[in-house]
Design a protein around this motif. Structure first.
Motif, PDB file in Angstrom:
ATOM      1  N   ASN A 138       0.809  -1.211   0.000  1.00 39.23           N
ATOM      2  CA  ASN A 138       0.000   0.000   0.000  1.00 39.23           C
ATOM      3  C   ASN A 138       0.846   1.267   0.000  1.00 39.23           C
ATOM      4  N   ASN A 177       1.039   4.195  -2.931  1.00 35.70           N
ATOM      5  CA  ASN A 177       0.825   5.624  -2.705  1.00 35.70           C
ATOM      6  C   ASN A 177       1.959   6.465  -3.280  1.00 35.70           C
ATOM      7  N   TYR A 196      -5.481  -1.602   0.645  1.00 35.46           N
ATOM      8  CA  TYR A 196      -5.142  -0.215   0.944  1.00 35.46           C
ATOM      9  C   TYR A 196      -4.856  -0.008   2.430  1.00 35.46           C
ATOM     10  N   HIS A 242      -8.193   5.687   7.978  1.00 35.74           N
ATOM     11  CA  HIS A 242      -8.370   5.375   6.560  1.00 35.74           C
ATOM     12  C   HIS A 242      -7.634   6.389   5.695  1.00 35.74           C
ATOM     13  N   LYS A 255      -4.245   6.040   3.137  1.00 34.93           N
ATOM     14  CA  LYS A 255      -4.243   6.516   1.758  1.00 34.93           C
ATOM     15  C   LYS A 255      -3.045   7.421   1.478  1.00 34.93           C
ATOM     16  N   ASN A 256      -2.504   8.005   2.550  1.00 38.79           N
ATOM     17  CA  ASN A 256      -1.399   8.957   2.397  1.00 38.79           C
ATOM     18  C   ASN A 256      -0.018   8.371   2.662  1.00 38.79           C
TER      19      ASN A 256
END
Length: 217
Positions: A8, A12, A116, A196, A200-201
């Motif tokens: 993940n 990113n 993710y 979450h 994602k970051n």
């Protein structure tokens, strides 16, 4: 059949580089500067996978060929089948990680897209606690600590993005050799309120690993 190899956090990074190329096309007029941006994007993606030499290498390097928003979406979607899932964990395994919490409130694991996820986290508002679960390559490790919202934005120590933060503080299990019986050490840091969004970051798990290492034996 696609064999997953992209974590993940790596995904990113790739997505960020693809976005940088696309934004540069829209804002940079100098062809030499644009070419430099493309080459830099390829180099940063290649750094993530030094051992990849087959057709996957060409797929990754095509980040430099992006020209439109449609190209961006096609490129990103092509990566998804190659994403490594966070190791599946059951409710029973989570309970074993936090044995002192007899009334442990667990997240809804059926709603998690494990592709993710770099780490799993959730909060129990009734006890002001946050729980973090990470897989170190060999086993699951869990850390629990006090969760104190800051009601402001700053940089998260995990993902290094400007987000709404909470202070996450936990008691370290490490003890000096000649520590007194009542010795304890609290370790704290500022983390995203929204786990979450943090996942994602996140582009590098080293800060998270160091934090967990400072708490566990």
């Amino acid at each position: 059949m696609c064999e997953p190899f992209i974590r993940n956090s790596q995904y990113n990074v790739i997505k960020n580089q693809a976005d940088t190329v696309l934004r540069s096309i829209r804002t940079v007029g100098d062809p030499k500067v644009l070419e430099s941006v493309r080459l830099t994007a390829v180099a940063k993606v290649e750094e993530l996978f030094p051992d990849v030499r087959d057709s996957r290498k060409a797929m990754l390097e095509s980040v430099s060929d992006l020209k439109t928003a449609e190209d961006f979406h096609v490129y990103i979607q092509a990566l998804e089948p190659y994403m490594l899932e966070f190791p599946r964990i059951t409710e029973k395994q989570l309970q074993k990680l936090f044995p002192k919490n007899k009334k442990l409130r667990l997240p809804d694991l059926t709603q998690v897209d494990w592709r993710y996820v770099s780490y799993l986290s959730w909060t129990d508002i009734s006890t002001n606690k946050m729980f973090v679960v990470y897989h170190n390559g060999e086993q699951f490790v869990g850390v629990e600590g006090r969760f104190t919202p800051t009601n402001k934005k700053s940089y998260c120590f995990v993902c290094n993005r400007f987000e709404e933060l909470a202070l996450f503080s936990a008691i370290s299990k490490k003890r000096p050799a000649h520590a007194q019986p009542d010795y304890y050490k609290s370790v704290g840091n500022y983390i995203c309120m929204n786990g979450h969004a943090c996942n994602k970051n996140i582009t590098d798990v080293s800060s998270l690993e160091a934090f967990i290492g400072s708490i566990l034996d």
